[in-house]
Scaffold this motif. Structure first.
Motif, PDB file in Angstrom:
ATOM      1  N   LEU A  30      11.307  19.071  14.132  1.00 12.48           N
ATOM      2  CA  LEU A  30      10.703  17.766  13.732  1.00 12.48           C
ATOM      3  C   LEU A  30       9.394  17.288  14.453  1.00 12.48           C
ATOM      4  O   LEU A  30       9.085  16.136  14.708  1.00 12.48           O
ATOM      5  CB  LEU A  30      11.567  16.644  13.826  1.00 12.48           C
ATOM      6  N   VAL A  31       8.820  18.541  15.120  1.00 11.97           N
ATOM      7  CA  VAL A  31       7.768  18.028  16.129  1.00 11.97           C
ATOM      8  C   VAL A  31       6.493  17.260  15.505  1.00 11.97           C
ATOM      9  O   VAL A  31       6.075  16.229  16.161  1.00 11.97           O
ATOM     10  CB  VAL A  31       7.098  19.388  16.639  1.00 11.97           C
ATOM     11  N   GLY A  32       6.031  17.485  14.444  1.00  6.28           N
ATOM     12  CA  GLY A  32       4.833  16.917  13.927  1.00  6.28           C
ATOM     13  C   GLY A  32       5.209  15.339  13.367  1.00  6.28           C
ATOM     14  O   GLY A  32       4.425  14.643  13.600  1.00  6.28           O
ATOM     15  N   SER A  33       6.258  15.260  12.688  1.00  2.00           N
ATOM     16  CA  SER A  33       6.503  13.815  12.313  1.00  2.00           C
ATOM     17  C   SER A  33       6.848  12.984  13.396  1.00  2.00           C
ATOM     18  O   SER A  33       6.380  11.830  13.553  1.00  2.00           O
ATOM     19  CB  SER A  33       7.710  13.850  11.358  1.00  2.00           C
ATOM     20  N   LYS A  34       7.487  13.722  14.651  1.00  2.00           N
ATOM     21  CA  LYS A  34       7.617  12.882  15.906  1.00  2.00           C
ATOM     22  C   LYS A  34       6.476  12.621  16.372  1.00  2.00           C
ATOM     23  O   LYS A  34       6.100  11.380  16.990  1.00  2.00           O
ATOM     24  CB  LYS A  34       8.454  13.559  16.686  1.00  2.00           C
ATOM     25  N   ASP A  93      12.664  15.203   8.677  1.00  2.00           N
ATOM     26  CA  ASP A  93      11.489  14.313   9.201  1.00  2.00           C
ATOM     27  C   ASP A  93      11.818  12.922   9.195  1.00  2.00           C
ATOM     28  O   ASP A  93      11.231  12.089   9.873  1.00  2.00           O
ATOM     29  CB  ASP A  93      10.335  14.605   8.408  1.00  2.00           C
ATOM     30  N   HIS A  94      12.755  12.465   8.186  1.00  4.10           N
ATOM     31  CA  HIS A  94      12.996  11.050   8.285  1.00  4.10           C
ATOM     32  C   HIS A  94      13.673  10.702   9.435  1.00  4.10           C
ATOM     33  O   HIS A  94      13.726   9.398   9.739  1.00  4.10           O
ATOM     34  CB  HIS A  94      14.109  10.700   7.071  1.00  4.10           C
ATOM     35  N   ALA A  95      14.312  11.561  10.223  1.00  3.47           N
ATOM     36  CA  ALA A  95      14.891  11.021  11.685  1.00  3.47           C
ATOM     37  C   ALA A  95      13.882  10.643  12.551  1.00  3.47           C
ATOM     38  O   ALA A  95      14.371   9.827  13.365  1.00  3.47           O
ATOM     39  CB  ALA A  95      15.538  12.400  12.265  1.00  3.47           C
ATOM     40  N   ALA A 144       0.826  -1.272  -0.211  1.00  6.38           N
ATOM     41  CA  ALA A 144      -0.025   0.022  -0.113  1.00  6.38           C
ATOM     42  C   ALA A 144       0.906   1.198  -0.078  1.00  6.38           C
ATOM     43  O   ALA A 144       2.143   1.149   0.306  1.00  6.38           O
ATOM     44  CB  ALA A 144      -1.024  -0.020   1.156  1.00  6.38           C
ATOM     45  N   ILE A 145       0.404   2.289  -0.360  1.00  7.46           N
ATOM     46  CA  ILE A 145       0.881   3.779  -0.300  1.00  7.46           C
ATOM     47  C   ILE A 145       0.420   4.579   0.632  1.00  7.46           C
ATOM     48  O   ILE A 145      -0.821   4.325   0.689  1.00  7.46           O
ATOM     49  CB  ILE A 145       1.086   4.235  -1.771  1.00  7.46           C
ATOM     50  N   ARG A 146       1.100   5.388   1.412  1.00  6.78           N
ATOM     51  CA  ARG A 146       0.830   6.402   2.292  1.00  6.78           C
ATOM     52  C   ARG A 146       1.568   7.839   1.926  1.00  6.78           C
ATOM     53  O   ARG A 146       2.684   7.690   1.809  1.00  6.78           O
ATOM     54  CB  ARG A 146       0.637   5.780   3.638  1.00  6.78           C
ATOM     55  N   PHE A 147       0.773   8.846   2.315  1.00  4.62           N
ATOM     56  CA  PHE A 147       1.493  10.076   2.232  1.00  4.62           C
ATOM     57  C   PHE A 147       1.264  10.969   3.559  1.00  4.62           C
ATOM     58  O   PHE A 147       0.201  10.855   4.164  1.00  4.62           O
ATOM     59  CB  PHE A 147       0.808  10.952   0.997  1.00  4.62           C
ATOM     60  N   GLY A 148       2.225  11.654   3.761  1.00  8.36           N
ATOM     61  CA  GLY A 148       2.050  12.642   4.958  1.00  8.36           C
ATOM     62  C   GLY A 148       2.785  13.908   4.748  1.00  8.36           C
ATOM     63  O   GLY A 148       3.685  14.095   4.072  1.00  8.36           O
ATOM     64  N   TRP A 149       2.004  14.827   5.167  1.00  5.90           N
ATOM     65  CA  TRP A 149       2.615  16.236   5.331  1.00  5.90           C
ATOM     66  C   TRP A 149       2.728  16.729   6.690  1.00  5.90           C
ATOM     67  O   TRP A 149       1.813  16.848   7.466  1.00  5.90           O
ATOM     68  CB  TRP A 149       1.525  17.191   4.426  1.00  5.90           C
ATOM     69  N   TRP A 150       3.686  17.356   7.224  1.00 10.07           N
ATOM     70  CA  TRP A 150       4.097  17.254   8.469  1.00 10.07           C
ATOM     71  C   TRP A 150       3.930  18.850   8.866  1.00 10.07           C
ATOM     72  O   TRP A 150       4.616  19.737   8.309  1.00 10.07           O
ATOM     73  CB  TRP A 150       5.526  16.618   8.831  1.00 10.07           C
ATOM     74  N   GLY A 151       3.603  18.973  10.084  1.00 12.44           N
ATOM     75  CA  GLY A 151       3.570  20.367  10.585  1.00 12.44           C
ATOM     76  C   GLY A 151       4.804  20.492  11.526  1.00 12.44           C
ATOM     77  O   GLY A 151       5.399  19.577  12.004  1.00 12.44           O
TER      78      GLY A 151
END
Ligand code: PHE
Ligand code: ZN
Ligand code: ZN
Ligand code: ZN
Length: 288
Positions: free
Chosen positions: A136-140, A207-209, A123-130
């Motif tokens: 890196l607060v949103g992705s964490k 955000d990869h971190a 499957a594929i999923r996408f994310g846009w981070w705040g």
């Protein structure tokens, strides 16, 4: 994978620039410009058949928003390939290279994937981070919101931050040992574009971190390294300006539509699409 249409990516960038202009000059965490950026992306995805979800968190006393999008009926939902980009800018400017570029590129890959009818094993999923710019607060917050079982389903995370620098490099992250297969897919994608890419260590500065910290294989592409300027060898390889910064407007109010290499943005997005198709295991993609 299809060749993603550069004109469509540009159109998204123009919308992000207009949103900043209408909202005090930036699209930073906690502002109306951020929320308008999120609404723009969400409306496009909803119209294309994505199941979208807003994930809320708090940073610096203000509510933040991530946007998560899943495409139903395309591959095993227990094995997910995820692409993402931070959608916030700094307070100092509209953030068109940093990171309307990644946001627009990932959006156009999502729209192309849906339109193509591509169906992979995964499957594929996408994310846009705040609030990336707050650390890196949103992705964490997103990664921390996943259960152990949900984390284990994410087989790869691909990050796109600053993919349209005006003096562009063609870099592939090599921060994550587990992400070797992702790096390889990006290298292949650049080779298909007849571009010699270069590995770059970004010391977890995007955000990869957040995904790496959870043991999720991660990678990405960027048009800059952490070096102050482009080297002689890089300038020769890529036809750039040696001794000049990759992005002279980094975190400044001049990070506008003029601070973009449209060609580099298109190429990095094409390579993102190559990796998305390859890593989800699409066998016979239907061209959009
Ligand atoms: N994440 C940093 C920023 O948004 C810069 C960066 C871009 C770092 C790309 C690594 C890769 O300011
Ligand atoms: Zn293209
Ligand atoms: Zn930044
Ligand atoms: Zn950034």
């Amino acid at each position: 994978a299809p060749d993603v249409d550069g004109a469509k990516i540009e159109a998204h960038l123009e919308e992000f620039a207009r949103i900043a202009e209408d909202n005090g000059g930036n699209r930073a965490h906690g502002t109306a410009g951020y929320k308008a950026s999120l609404d723009y992306v969400k409306a496009k995805l909803d119209a294309a058949g994505y199941t979208t979800r807003i994930h809320q968190f708090t940073s610096g006393g203000r509510t933040g928003f991530n946007l998560i999008a899943d495409l139903p009926g395309r591959g095993d939902p227990n094995q997910v390939v995820m692409l993402g980009a931070h959608l916030d800018s700094v307070d100092e400017g509209p953030g068109i290279n940093d990171n309307a570029s990644g946001s627009a590129g990932v959006l156009e890959v999502a729209l192309a994937y849906a339109a193509s009818g591509a169906k992979g094993d995964k499957a594929i999923r996408f994310g846009w981070w705040g609030a990336e710019e707050d650390g890196l607060v949103g992705s964490k917050a997103y990664v921390n919101s996943l259960s152990a079982a949900e984390k284990a389903k994410v087989t790869a995370y691909l990050n796109f931050d600053m993919i349209g620098s005006p003096n562009p490099g063609y870099f592939v992250y090599n921060d994550d040992a587990k992400g070797g297969f992702i790096t390889q897919a990006f290298q292949e994608g650049f080779a298909a574009e007849r571009i010699e890419s270069e590995g770059v260590g970004l010391r977890g500065r995007s955000d990869h971190a957040s995904f790496m910290a959870a043991g999720i294989p991660s990678g990405g592409t960027a048009t800059l390294s952490l070096a102050a300027t482009m080297s002689q060898a890089q300038a020769q390889r890529w036809g750039g300006e040696a001794g000049q910064p990759f992005d002279p407007c980094y975190h400044k109010d001049c990070d506008t539509l003029d601070n973009i290499s449209a060609a580099a943005l298109d190429t990095h997005t094409d390579v993102a699409a190559y990796a998305a198709w390859k890593l989800t295991g699409v066998k016979a993609p239907v061209e959009p």
